[in-house]
Design a protein around this motif. Structure first.
Motif, PDB file in Angstrom:
ATOM      1  N   ARG A 102       0.847  -1.608   0.204  1.00 45.23           N
ATOM      2  CA  ARG A 102       0.087   0.291   0.071  1.00 45.23           C
ATOM      3  C   ARG A 102       1.078   1.620   0.068  1.00 45.23           C
ATOM      4  NH1 ARG A 102      -1.885   0.702   5.645  1.00 45.23           N
ATOM      5  NH2 ARG A 102      -0.259   1.828   5.735  1.00 45.23           N
ATOM      6  N   ASP A 103       1.824   1.297   0.871  1.00 45.07           N
ATOM      7  CA  ASP A 103       2.885   2.314   1.072  1.00 45.07           C
ATOM      8  C   ASP A 103       3.258   2.506  -0.664  1.00 45.07           C
ATOM      9  OD1 ASP A 103       1.747   2.487   3.738  1.00 45.07           O
ATOM     10  OD2 ASP A 103       3.374   1.674   4.616  1.00 45.07           O
ATOM     11  N   ILE A 104       3.596   1.679  -1.422  1.00 52.50           N
ATOM     12  CA  ILE A 104       4.426   2.140  -1.996  1.00 52.50           C
ATOM     13  C   ILE A 104       3.597   2.455  -3.493  1.00 52.50           C
ATOM     14  CG2 ILE A 104       6.693   0.581  -1.671  1.00 52.50           C
ATOM     15  CD1 ILE A 104       4.808  -1.218  -4.300  1.00 52.50           C
ATOM     16  N   LEU A 105       2.197   2.547  -3.670  1.00 51.35           N
ATOM     17  CA  LEU A 105       1.636   3.151  -4.289  1.00 51.35           C
ATOM     18  C   LEU A 105       0.444   4.478  -4.304  1.00 51.35           C
ATOM     19  CD1 LEU A 105      -1.311  -0.594  -3.883  1.00 51.35           C
ATOM     20  CD2 LEU A 105       0.893   0.010  -5.843  1.00 51.35           C
ATOM     21  N   ALA A 106       0.595   4.670  -5.332  1.00 54.51           N
ATOM     22  CA  ALA A 106       0.318   6.259  -5.497  1.00 54.51           C
ATOM     23  C   ALA A 106      -1.784   6.210  -4.938  1.00 54.51           C
ATOM     24  CB  ALA A 106       0.027   6.538  -7.099  1.00 54.51           C
ATOM     25  N   PRO A 107      -1.784   7.836  -4.348  1.00 57.22           N
ATOM     26  CA  PRO A 107      -3.094   8.086  -4.220  1.00 57.22           C
ATOM     27  C   PRO A 107      -4.251   7.664  -5.372  1.00 57.22           C
ATOM     28  CG  PRO A 107      -2.157   9.485  -3.049  1.00 57.22           C
ATOM     29  CD  PRO A 107      -0.911   8.631  -4.295  1.00 57.22           C
ATOM     30  N   GLY A 108      -5.298   7.092  -4.837  1.00 55.23           N
ATOM     31  CA  GLY A 108      -6.002   6.557  -6.126  1.00 55.23           C
ATOM     32  C   GLY A 108      -5.881   5.418  -6.505  1.00 55.23           C
ATOM     33  N   SER A 109      -5.090   4.427  -6.100  1.00 52.23           N
ATOM     34  CA  SER A 109      -4.635   2.761  -6.191  1.00 52.23           C
ATOM     35  C   SER A 109      -6.207   1.740  -5.897  1.00 52.23           C
ATOM     36  CB  SER A 109      -3.355   2.763  -5.965  1.00 52.23           C
ATOM     37  OG  SER A 109      -2.010   3.166  -6.514  1.00 52.23           O
ATOM     38  N   LEU A 110      -5.991   1.087  -6.431  1.00 56.09           N
ATOM     39  CA  LEU A 110      -7.312  -0.094  -5.337  1.00 56.09           C
ATOM     40  C   LEU A 110      -6.620  -1.014  -5.393  1.00 56.09           C
ATOM     41  CD1 LEU A 110      -9.539   0.894  -8.945  1.00 56.09           C
ATOM     42  CD2 LEU A 110      -9.788   1.953  -6.761  1.00 56.09           C
ATOM     43  N   LEU A 111      -6.856  -1.416  -4.155  1.00 54.46           N
ATOM     44  CA  LEU A 111      -6.695  -2.489  -3.076  1.00 54.46           C
ATOM     45  C   LEU A 111      -7.677  -4.154  -4.215  1.00 54.46           C
ATOM     46  CD1 LEU A 111      -5.355  -4.927  -1.988  1.00 54.46           C
ATOM     47  CD2 LEU A 111      -6.628  -3.691  -0.237  1.00 54.46           C
ATOM     48  N   VAL A 112      -7.522  -5.427  -4.633  1.00 49.97           N
ATOM     49  CA  VAL A 112      -8.730  -5.990  -4.763  1.00 49.97           C
ATOM     50  C   VAL A 112      -8.339  -7.085  -4.213  1.00 49.97           C
ATOM     51  CG1 VAL A 112      -9.017  -7.388  -7.175  1.00 49.97           C
ATOM     52  CG2 VAL A 112      -8.913  -4.985  -7.448  1.00 49.97           C
ATOM     53  N   VAL A 113      -9.629  -7.944  -3.212  1.00 51.41           N
ATOM     54  CA  VAL A 113      -8.946  -8.934  -2.647  1.00 51.41           C
ATOM     55  C   VAL A 113     -10.038 -10.107  -2.662  1.00 51.41           C
ATOM     56  CG1 VAL A 113      -8.649  -9.749  -0.359  1.00 51.41           C
ATOM     57  CG2 VAL A 113      -7.420  -7.557  -1.160  1.00 51.41           C
ATOM     58  N   THR A 114     -10.030 -11.706  -2.601  1.00 48.26           N
ATOM     59  CA  THR A 114     -10.810 -12.452  -2.268  1.00 48.26           C
ATOM     60  C   THR A 114     -10.141 -13.050  -1.361  1.00 48.26           C
ATOM     61  OG1 THR A 114     -10.051 -13.751  -4.154  1.00 48.26           O
ATOM     62  CG2 THR A 114     -11.931 -12.764  -4.471  1.00 48.26           C
TER      63      THR A 114
END
Length: 272
Positions: free
Chosen positions: A178-190
């Motif tokens: 998360r910390d290396i991703l830019a604002p507006g990035s998405l996390l998709v989880v199952t």
């Protein structure tokens, strides 16, 4: 046992592989009898395992289309497994030929087969790296060459976190990514869970035991525990829900779903 051309040298094809079992559940051909035997044993306890995997893939495709609708055209798919029809790059690039997809897996079979499938596609790559070591992923030349981490990325952790034991601190790994991703990035989880499984906990535990026996423990987490992976993200509607309930393509379509499709959780979060 004869080694087929797609199975790289150096791997033990007499030992079941989670990636190849998943391929078998989805009706693929990149698996061995040892994988099919383990999968069938798990299905003795949970006959609907293939349906769970199909629901998982259907959710993934909807999430990819959602990301593109949100203007996110870069995808980082960790634990991507063996490519099958309708994989991330096929879905994304069918809608936006400029979309970029970096696959990551630590299974050499998945990596080797992905290399073959992606040959000639200059907007999709495969990196051999492990979710438990997020710095490997961040610094991998294939990933850093393709993706611009200063722009939003859709991070896909689909059916992978439940193979990371608590002792390996998956929460920290997800936070580091998360910390290396830019604002507006998405996390998709199952994520797999005992919640929603249409059999007793003891029966589901029998299937879990099969994965433990092949030294790939399957960690069933509660909805609250899965929700913690979204720390630092705002869950988009409808939140963390069974897979068929996450933005179904047709109203009421989920009413005809197999009960097994509702096992476990799916969600998408947006980094502020």
């Amino acid at each position: 046992m004869e080694r087929p051309a797609w199975a790289p040298q150096g791997i033990d094809i007499s030992v079941p592989s989670v990636s190849r079992m998943y391929d078998f559940y989805l009706g693929g051909s990149h698996n061995f009898e040892v994988d099919r035997e383990a999968a069938r044993k798990a299905m003795e306890f949970m006959p609907g395992l293939p349906k769970i995997m199909q629901a998982n893939r259907a959710f993934m495709r909807r999430a990819v289309r959602f990301a593109l609708d949100e203007g996110v055209t870069q995808f980082l798919d960790i634990g991507s497994g063996i490519p099958t029809f309708g994989n991330v790059h096929e879905v994304a690039q069918a809608l936006d030929p400029q979309a970029k997809v970096a696959y990551v897996d630590h299974d050499p079979v998945a990596v080797a087969h992905s290399q073959a499938v992606l040959e000639g596609n200059d907007r999709a790559v495969i990196a051999a790296a492990d979710l438990r070591r997020p710095e490997e992923i961040r610094d991998h030349p294939e990933v850093s060459k393709l993706l611009d981490l200063d722009r939003p990325v859709a991070l896909l952790l689909v059916a992978v976190l439940h193979f990371i034991e608590d002792a390996d601190d998956p929460q920290a790994a997800v936070a580091a990514l998360r910390d290396i991703l830019a604002p507006g990035s998405l996390l998709v989880v199952t994520h797999a869970s005992y919640e929603g499984v249409p059999v007793t906990r003891e029966e589901a535990g029998g299937a879990v035991g099969v994965y433990k026996d092949i030294r790939n423990p399957l960690v069933m987490r509660s909805g609250d525990q899965v929700g913690r992976f979204f720390d630092g993200y705002d869950l988009v509607e409808p939140g963390l829900v069974p897979m068929p309930l996450w933005r179904p393509e047709a109203s009421g379509a989920q009413e005809n779903e197999d009960p097994y499709a509702f096992a476990g959780f799916a969600g998408v979060g947006r980094k502020a």
